[in-house]
Design a protein around this motif. Structure first.
Motif, mmCIF file in Angstrom:
data_model
loop_
_atom_site.group_PDB
_atom_site.id
_atom_site.type_symbol
_atom_site.label_atom_id
_atom_site.label_comp_id
_atom_site.label_asym_id
_atom_site.label_seq_id
_atom_site.Cartn_x
_atom_site.Cartn_y
_atom_site.Cartn_z
ATOM 1 N N VAL A 69 36.008 15.375 62.177
ATOM 2 C CA VAL A 69 36.211 15.674 63.598
ATOM 3 C C VAL A 69 36.352 17.173 63.854
ATOM 4 C CG1 VAL A 69 37.272 13.447 64.088
ATOM 5 C CG2 VAL A 69 38.712 15.368 63.386
ATOM 6 N N PHE A 70 36.387 17.985 62.794
ATOM 7 C CA PHE A 70 36.532 19.425 62.981
ATOM 8 C C PHE A 70 35.224 19.991 63.534
ATOM 9 C CE2 PHE A 70 36.639 23.868 61.418
ATOM 10 C CZ PHE A 70 37.850 24.259 61.984
ATOM 11 N N PRO A 71 35.265 20.697 64.681
ATOM 12 C CA PRO A 71 34.037 21.200 65.311
ATOM 13 C C PRO A 71 33.237 22.135 64.402
ATOM 14 C CG PRO A 71 35.835 21.238 66.881
ATOM 15 C CD PRO A 71 36.449 20.919 65.542
ATOM 16 N N THR A 72 31.937 22.020 64.505
ATOM 17 C CA THR A 72 31.000 22.873 63.779
ATOM 18 C C THR A 72 30.009 23.454 64.792
ATOM 19 O OG1 THR A 72 29.453 21.052 63.413
ATOM 20 C CG2 THR A 72 31.191 21.382 61.747
ATOM 21 N N TRP A 73 29.163 24.367 64.317
ATOM 22 C CA TRP A 73 28.131 24.886 65.212
ATOM 23 C C TRP A 73 27.254 23.753 65.734
ATOM 24 C CZ3 TRP A 73 27.816 28.813 68.111
ATOM 25 C CH2 TRP A 73 28.381 30.045 67.751
ATOM 26 N N ARG A 74 26.901 22.815 64.873
ATOM 27 C CA ARG A 74 26.050 21.705 65.314
ATOM 28 C C ARG A 74 26.732 20.889 66.413
ATOM 29 N NH1 ARG A 74 21.759 19.353 63.107
ATOM 30 N NH2 ARG A 74 22.068 20.465 61.138
ATOM 31 N N SER A 75 28.016 20.552 66.211
ATOM 32 C CA SER A 75 28.707 19.724 67.205
ATOM 33 C C SER A 75 28.916 20.486 68.504
ATOM 34 C CB SER A 75 30.040 19.217 66.651
ATOM 35 O OG SER A 75 30.968 20.286 66.472
ATOM 36 N N TRP A 76 29.205 21.811 68.403
ATOM 37 C CA TRP A 76 29.408 22.588 69.641
ATOM 38 C C TRP A 76 28.121 22.664 70.449
ATOM 39 C CZ3 TRP A 76 27.278 26.872 71.918
ATOM 40 C CH2 TRP A 76 27.942 27.339 73.061
ATOM 41 N N LEU A 77 26.981 22.930 69.779
ATOM 42 C CA LEU A 77 25.706 23.023 70.492
ATOM 43 C C LEU A 77 25.318 21.690 71.119
ATOM 44 C CD1 LEU A 77 23.908 25.325 67.954
ATOM 45 C CD2 LEU A 77 24.140 25.822 70.404
ATOM 46 N N LEU A 78 25.576 20.588 70.395
ATOM 47 C CA LEU A 78 25.296 19.271 70.976
ATOM 48 C C LEU A 78 26.187 19.015 72.183
ATOM 49 C CD1 LEU A 78 24.905 17.119 67.726
ATOM 50 C CD2 LEU A 78 23.120 17.591 69.424
ATOM 51 N N HIS A 79 27.459 19.376 72.061
ATOM 52 C CA HIS A 79 28.403 19.192 73.156
ATOM 53 C C HIS A 79 27.998 20.019 74.375
ATOM 54 C CE1 HIS A 79 32.334 18.335 74.981
ATOM 55 N NE2 HIS A 79 32.397 19.619 75.299
ATOM 56 N N ALA A 80 27.477 21.215 74.136
ATOM 57 C CA ALA A 80 27.098 22.104 75.242
ATOM 58 C C ALA A 80 25.715 21.788 75.790
ATOM 59 C CB ALA A 80 27.155 23.555 74.763
ATOM 60 N N GLY A 81 24.984 20.866 75.117
ATOM 61 C CA GLY A 81 23.673 20.477 75.608
ATOM 62 C C GLY A 81 22.529 21.326 75.082
ATOM 63 N N TYR A 82 22.749 22.033 73.956
ATOM 64 C CA TYR A 82 21.722 22.904 73.399
ATOM 65 C C TYR A 82 21.419 22.544 71.938
ATOM 66 C CZ TYR A 82 22.939 25.700 77.476
ATOM 67 O OH TYR A 82 23.188 26.126 78.753
ATOM 68 N N GLY A 83 21.526 21.286 71.596
ATOM 69 C CA GLY A 83 21.440 20.879 70.201
ATOM 70 C C GLY A 83 20.115 21.155 69.533
ATOM 71 N N ASP A 84 19.009 21.206 70.283
ATOM 72 C CA ASP A 84 17.688 21.371 69.675
ATOM 73 C C ASP A 84 17.187 22.812 69.711
ATOM 74 O OD1 ASP A 84 17.570 18.633 69.226
ATOM 75 O OD2 ASP A 84 16.715 18.237 71.215
ATOM 76 N N LEU A 85 17.968 23.723 70.260
ATOM 77 C CA LEU A 85 17.475 25.083 70.473
ATOM 78 C C LEU A 85 17.784 26.033 69.327
ATOM 79 C CD1 LEU A 85 18.330 25.587 74.260
ATOM 80 C CD2 LEU A 85 16.172 24.867 73.231
ATOM 81 N N VAL A 86 18.745 25.695 68.473
ATOM 82 C CA VAL A 86 19.192 26.618 67.443
ATOM 83 C C VAL A 86 19.252 25.902 66.099
ATOM 84 C CG1 VAL A 86 21.060 28.160 66.702
ATOM 85 C CG2 VAL A 86 20.569 27.885 69.148
ATOM 86 N N ASP A 87 18.777 26.555 65.050
ATOM 87 C CA ASP A 87 18.869 26.023 63.698
ATOM 88 C C ASP A 87 20.281 26.297 63.176
ATOM 89 O OD1 ASP A 87 18.653 25.271 61.083
ATOM 90 O OD2 ASP A 87 17.273 26.875 60.491
ATOM 91 N N THR A 88 21.093 25.244 63.058
ATOM 92 C CA THR A 88 22.490 25.431 62.650
ATOM 93 C C THR A 88 22.678 25.382 61.140
ATOM 94 O OG1 THR A 88 22.904 23.058 62.920
ATOM 95 C CG2 THR A 88 23.384 24.486 64.810
ATOM 96 N N ASP A 89 21.614 25.227 60.379
ATOM 97 C CA ASP A 89 21.733 25.217 58.922
ATOM 98 C C ASP A 89 21.747 26.629 58.329
ATOM 99 O OD1 ASP A 89 21.812 22.439 58.740
ATOM 100 O OD2 ASP A 89 19.618 22.284 58.692
#
Length: 304
Positions: A204-224
């Motif tokens: 449940v600890f937030p990550t870049w992937r979870s923050w971008l998904l939460h903000a509605g930008y999940g497909d715009l940035v490579d979080t790896d």
């Protein structure tokens, strides 16, 4: 009447009530069983009630009466307060050392620049802060209090809620200017991402992937991609130096944001069910240093 009569008898009653044995109570108080019996009889005579049912058979020859059972918790709480008062009196003549275990990043970014206020309020307490980062054994390592980050449940410890974070990107003000200036989340594609993996064991600890998904930008940035660090303070320091964008959290970036060394390029935040808690052993609940530190810490955290 400010203090009860028969303190020795009350002490004897409390010990017998815990052990249900005159012999065990006598051993604890370093007197004879006959002396314990005399104190109990005297107290029963003074109160004009029976405190114990007595029998000559069964696994226990003593059992608390209803009146004794109801009064016992208040009596034990009173003895705890007396012990705490004695510790406070001792503190007026000599210094008391007590130890707190604190996560390194929390100590660095939140606690240490506040702790002088505790020392001014309690000049006779010498606080030792352990920032080793591992979950210590409070008994084996002689720890008095701790601050832990998690779900609030740790076996053998009492926990009190302190602070809960919101998570959001933070960076140096320099990244808001010039080429590829951070103006919208999609601009993160042009900057290194700094990953705090210190709590990677908690899903449940937030990550870049979870923050971008939460903000509605999940497909715009490579979080790896990006730098991975297992120290929250180090991750923030890397962002502060202008070498990327970190996912900050309220507690740890409060001062840097106020001073302007870090900024929030975007408004979107992600919450987290994990939080900071003050923890201590049950038997230490009424110790004067624990009470003093807890009172001060809750005040600093704004907990009412």
């Amino acid at each position: 009447m400010r203090a009860p009569n028969n303190l020795n008898a009350l002490r004897a009653f409390e010990a017998v009530a815990r052990h249900l044995s005159y012999t065990a109570a006598a051993a604890e108080l370093n007197v004879t069983p006959a002396a314990i019996g005399q104190l109990i009889r005297g107290l029963e005579s003074y109160l004009d009630i029976e405190l114990f049912h007595r029998s000559s058979s069964g696994p226990s020859r003593l059992a608390l009466t209803d009146a004794a059972r109801v009064a016992l918790p208040d009596l034990q709480g009173g003895f705890d307060l007396l012990s705490s008062a004695v510790e406070r009196l001792k503190a007026s003549k000599s210094r008391i050392i007590f130890t707190a275990t604190v996560p390194p990043a929390f100590a660095d970014k939140w606690l240490l620049w506040r702790v002088e206020r505790f020392q001014r309020r309690h000049p006779y307490y010498d606080l030792r802060i352990d920032t080793s980062g591992h979950l210590v054994d409070f008994t084996a390592e002689r720890i008095d209090v701790g601050i832990r980050y998690g779900a609030g449940v740790w076996p053998g410890l009492i926990s009190t809620f302190l602070l809960r974070d919101e998570f959001f990107p933070v960076c140096s003000p320099t990244l808001l200017k010039g080429r590829n200036a951070l103006k919208k989340p999609a601009d993160l594609r042009h900057h290194p991402l700094i990953h705090d993996i210190s709590m990677s064991g908690f899903g449940v600890f937030p990550t870049w992937r979870s923050w971008l998904l939460h903000a509605g930008y999940g497909d715009l940035v490579d979080t790896d991609r990006g730098l991975q660090l297992n120290d929250s303070a180090m991750a923030l320091q890397t962002a502060l130096s202008g070498n990327g964008v970190a996912l900050g959290r309220t507690t740890l970036v409060e001062r840097d944001l106020a001073e302007g060394s870090l900024v929030r390029p975007f408004d979107e935040v992600q919450s987290c069910e994990l939080a900071y808690y003050l923890v201590h052993r049950k038997e230490g609940s009424q110790r004067a240093p624990v009470l003093a530190f807890k009172e001060w810490l809750l005040e600093e955290a704004g907990v009412r």
